[in-house]
Design a protein around this motif. Sequence first.
Motif, PDB file in Angstrom:
ATOM      1  N   VAL A   6      19.692 -48.800 -40.429  1.00 15.33           N
ATOM      2  CA  VAL A   6      19.355 -48.933 -39.239  1.00 15.33           C
ATOM      3  C   VAL A   6      17.843 -49.997 -39.534  1.00 15.33           C
ATOM      4  CG1 VAL A   6      17.807 -47.976 -37.259  1.00 15.33           C
ATOM      5  CG2 VAL A   6      19.975 -46.825 -38.021  1.00 15.33           C
ATOM      6  N   ALA A   7      17.095 -49.701 -40.322  1.00 18.37           N
ATOM      7  CA  ALA A   7      15.847 -50.497 -40.529  1.00 18.37           C
ATOM      8  C   ALA A   7      16.128 -51.767 -41.073  1.00 18.37           C
ATOM      9  CB  ALA A   7      14.924 -49.743 -41.745  1.00 18.37           C
ATOM     10  N   SER A   8      17.256 -52.010 -41.985  1.00 16.59           N
ATOM     11  CA  SER A   8      17.871 -53.153 -42.448  1.00 16.59           C
ATOM     12  C   SER A   8      18.481 -53.989 -41.222  1.00 16.59           C
ATOM     13  CB  SER A   8      18.884 -53.058 -43.414  1.00 16.59           C
ATOM     14  OG  SER A   8      20.019 -52.768 -42.850  1.00 16.59           O
ATOM     15  N   ARG A   9      18.849 -53.232 -40.208  1.00 17.11           N
ATOM     16  CA  ARG A   9      19.525 -54.121 -38.955  1.00 17.11           C
ATOM     17  C   ARG A   9      18.148 -54.636 -38.078  1.00 17.11           C
ATOM     18  NH1 ARG A   9      24.903 -53.986 -38.097  1.00 17.11           N
ATOM     19  NH2 ARG A   9      24.360 -55.400 -36.453  1.00 17.11           N
ATOM     20  N   SER A  62      17.595 -48.844 -27.724  1.00 13.45           N
ATOM     21  CA  SER A  62      18.023 -49.843 -28.638  1.00 13.45           C
ATOM     22  C   SER A  62      17.353 -49.660 -29.957  1.00 13.45           C
ATOM     23  CB  SER A  62      17.919 -51.354 -27.952  1.00 13.45           C
ATOM     24  OG  SER A  62      18.010 -52.395 -29.078  1.00 13.45           O
ATOM     25  N   LEU A  63      18.369 -49.775 -30.950  1.00  9.96           N
ATOM     26  CA  LEU A  63      17.633 -49.874 -32.359  1.00  9.96           C
ATOM     27  C   LEU A  63      17.355 -51.337 -32.921  1.00  9.96           C
ATOM     28  CD1 LEU A  63      19.733 -46.668 -33.635  1.00  9.96           C
ATOM     29  CD2 LEU A  63      17.506 -46.752 -32.808  1.00  9.96           C
ATOM     30  N   MET A  64      17.673 -52.331 -32.164  1.00 12.78           N
ATOM     31  CA  MET A  64      17.471 -53.687 -32.587  1.00 12.78           C
ATOM     32  C   MET A  64      15.976 -54.172 -32.101  1.00 12.78           C
ATOM     33  SD  MET A  64      19.889 -54.617 -34.218  1.00 12.78           S
ATOM     34  CE  MET A  64      20.001 -56.361 -34.240  1.00 12.78           C
ATOM     35  N   SER A  65      15.417 -53.132 -31.399  1.00 20.10           N
ATOM     36  CA  SER A  65      14.128 -53.633 -30.736  1.00 20.10           C
ATOM     37  C   SER A  65      13.035 -53.514 -31.678  1.00 20.10           C
ATOM     38  CB  SER A  65      13.870 -52.454 -29.767  1.00 20.10           C
ATOM     39  OG  SER A  65      12.303 -52.727 -29.496  1.00 20.10           O
ATOM     40  N   ALA A  66      11.943 -54.493 -31.547  1.00 17.77           N
ATOM     41  CA  ALA A  66      10.667 -54.435 -32.553  1.00 17.77           C
ATOM     42  C   ALA A  66      10.002 -53.219 -32.254  1.00 17.77           C
ATOM     43  CB  ALA A  66      10.067 -55.719 -32.612  1.00 17.77           C
ATOM     44  N   ASN A  67      10.078 -52.622 -31.099  1.00 16.84           N
ATOM     45  CA  ASN A  67       9.269 -51.520 -30.425  1.00 16.84           C
ATOM     46  C   ASN A  67       9.946 -50.086 -30.536  1.00 16.84           C
ATOM     47  OD1 ASN A  67       7.575 -53.744 -29.921  1.00 16.84           O
ATOM     48  ND2 ASN A  67       8.512 -54.099 -28.002  1.00 16.84           N
ATOM     49  N   TYR A  68       9.764 -49.357 -31.491  1.00 21.42           N
ATOM     50  CA  TYR A  68      10.322 -48.113 -31.864  1.00 21.42           C
ATOM     51  C   TYR A  68       9.213 -47.057 -31.257  1.00 21.42           C
ATOM     52  CZ  TYR A  68      14.344 -48.862 -34.666  1.00 21.42           C
ATOM     53  OH  TYR A  68      15.639 -49.355 -35.113  1.00 21.42           O
ATOM     54  N   LEU A  69       9.658 -46.087 -30.265  1.00 18.33           N
ATOM     55  CA  LEU A  69       9.075 -45.401 -29.551  1.00 18.33           C
ATOM     56  C   LEU A  69       8.120 -44.322 -30.494  1.00 18.33           C
ATOM     57  CD1 LEU A  69       8.065 -44.258 -26.768  1.00 18.33           C
ATOM     58  CD2 LEU A  69       9.777 -42.766 -26.828  1.00 18.33           C
ATOM     59  N   TYR A  70       9.123 -43.915 -31.477  1.00 15.59           N
ATOM     60  CA  TYR A  70       8.438 -42.957 -32.408  1.00 15.59           C
ATOM     61  C   TYR A  70       7.838 -43.740 -33.817  1.00 15.59           C
ATOM     62  CZ  TYR A  70       9.431 -39.594 -29.343  1.00 15.59           C
ATOM     63  OH  TYR A  70       9.815 -38.557 -28.049  1.00 15.59           O
ATOM     64  N   GLY A  71       7.746 -44.917 -33.746  1.00 17.30           N
ATOM     65  CA  GLY A  71       7.203 -45.768 -35.048  1.00 17.30           C
ATOM     66  C   GLY A  71       8.423 -46.358 -35.882  1.00 17.30           C
ATOM     67  N   ASN A  72       7.966 -47.489 -36.539  1.00 17.45           N
ATOM     68  CA  ASN A  72       8.794 -48.487 -37.017  1.00 17.45           C
ATOM     69  C   ASN A  72       9.034 -48.144 -38.710  1.00 17.45           C
ATOM     70  OD1 ASN A  72       8.939 -49.697 -34.494  1.00 17.45           O
ATOM     71  ND2 ASN A  72       8.106 -51.632 -35.180  1.00 17.45           N
TER      72      ASN A  72
END
Lengths: 292, 487
Positions: free
Chosen positions: A196-199, A239-249
């Motif tokens: 997920v992180a790589s994508r 969406s997991l493609m977002s730069a803004n993860y709710l619980y941290g990147n």
Amino acid sequence: MADTHDKEIDRISGVETTGHEWDGLKELNNPLPRWWLYSFYACIVWAVIYWVLYPSWPLISSYTTGVLGANQRTEATAAFAEGVAGRSEFADKIIAASLEDISSDQELQQFAQANGQAAFGDNCAPCHGSGATGAEGYPNLQDDTWLWGGTLEDIHTTLLYGIRSDHEDARIGEMPAFGRDELLTRREIAEVANFVASRAGFETEDGIDLAAGRVLYEDNCAACHGDNLEGIQDVGAPSLMSANYLYGNSLDDIKAQIHAPRNGVMPAWVDRLDPATIKSLTVYVHSFGGGQ
Amino acid sequence: MSTDTETQEGTQSDEWFASAKKIYPMATHGLFRRIKWTLLFITLGIYYFLPFIRFDRGPNAPDQAVLVDMVHKRAYFFFIEIWPQEVYYLTGLLILAAVALFLMNAVAGRIWCGYLCPQTVWTDMFLWIERKVEGDRRDRINLDKEPWTFGKVRKRVTKHFFWLMIAWWTGGAWVLYFNDAPTLVWQLLTFQAPLVAYVWIAILTATTYLLAGFMREQVCIYMCPWPRIQAALTDEKALNVTYRWDRGEPRGSLKQNKKLIEQGLPAGDCVDCYQCFQVCPTGVDIRKGMQLDCIQCGLCIDACDNIMTKVGKPTGLIAYDTDENIQRRIEGKEPVYEIVRPRTVIYAALIVLVSAIMMFALLTRDFADISVLHDRNPVFVEQSDGTVRNGYTVRLSNKRQHPRSFMLNIEGMPPNTRMEAVGVETTFAGRPIIEVGPDTTREVRILVTSPPWEQMSASTPVTFRITDSVMGEVVTAKDNFKAPEKP
């Protein structure tokens, strides 16, 4: 009590002295000025009238309320009712109009902005921040990332019934606890997290099989988060493609979320705020710029 | 511990204080009295009738020529309309007024005090009524000493009635400057005017009645700062109401001076008739020289000229003259009058300069305005696609009397920047067209989205430009576009 001692009379002014002397200076015993005396009497009369009319004397367990029945609570209640009545002209229009009409009508838009701003500060800012930028676990309302949709309708629904709240119409989406409930092993969680992180374009760990992660993602995650990690708002899957993860990147954040997800709760406001205020809030939040 | 010395000091100190003597100015006639009446009619005429003058400004604005509209926060003066943020024009007017006062002083002393000051004008009018009702100086002094007979009461009541009427109309005219005058007059007549109008009328009735009826010269002598400032600004070349003591002294009655002349001794022209003192509204004996109490109204000139004509001597024993000329006459030189001298030239130049600046500011001022407030929280928003958004609150002002639409443009940003005005749907080539109603302001939220943040510096100076779609007027405001710091 008769004063028997001889009064000393000041030679210059012809006024008797009090007999007090400091370094040769003596105090004259002039009577009180009339204007002062009558003002004093008037104050006493005023005080008595005040006692009768207004709350004044403390009793053992209560106080004298005064015959006018005036107190600050009734004044505040009346002022509040007056404020509500003063706004009712616009509030009624807001209730009658559709959300789109409020947004495009200059007058209603300005009222909704002002009303929404005040309500936001009172009710929403504790979690979403005074600037509506959110915090970890509390969505940023300024950006274009929406978990449950960013249209006027979607925002309105979220405001009315909340998310995972105890209201029966609340939207509920729950991510399984893949680690805690032993659906995936620690290694598998690392693989899917790195995939997920790589994508998403975040940093990944070395020596992890991303292909295995991809398979795991398709088997376990794609049903909700979509084949291309685009998320599905109907179930609140971000969406997991977002730069803004709710619980941290970070990778640790992602792993933690897969292991035992936190599912944040937004309360329902339908029973706590009046319809005009909720509509105003909708338009206000939508106007931040992220609205769709 | 009281001793005889202390007692003496005590009694002495009582003499330092003397209560003000009541002044009974006598009527006079002549050139300066006529000038004063003329100016009284002109100044009061302006004051009472100016609010009724109409000036057509079109359908969306009041048609009163001079109006201070507190409710809508606008001030109108014929073709000029002032918004609250333009009150600096008032500062300009005050500077002009101050310099004009200085110039008047440099030319001819306290002409403001003697002829134009409201305190003088209203006191003059009150004195006129007093004179008509109670008689001239001698009658009034006697009336004050009389017991309270029916006749005295009748005179007093009549006088105060007329005084209060004038005072009431003074306040009445004042409030007309803050409302539509004809409407307000009708409301006042039918007792339907707003409370604040009655309150202001009451306040100004009270002040006029007190200041012009009772305090009179005390205002000039004790309350007003101008006599002190004037005394510091005047010089030996300024025209002032002057007793020409070089000609008048030694003073004496006609008989007395005749004897002196027969004995071959010098004798002056002043016949010591005290007319100059008796007509003085502030109770000054001008023969003591220039003094703070003298408002230089020139009435003593009229009084003295009348006496000089009667006794067959040349007029002008008291006249507008300068300190310098008295000195020159004593030295046997011709008097000189220098109106044009550095001080008057400088004051005049200052007046021209300030007027020119104000005129320039007025003629070139914008009829539209824009102010921009950058969002403070958040300063910027990072979008999911890496772009950055800034929010601004933009306030547009339309100072024209018709609705206008402005095209908003932002300059200084990269080409693929997007701009959106919340609640504004009309756009032209991606730029919002914002409508602003007549003579009003509109606040709009502007959202500007930049290309991905890697392409942006932490702060980019930008210019917001509004262009009137019809008239082409352009106004700009500067601000910044904020993006995250690069690591």
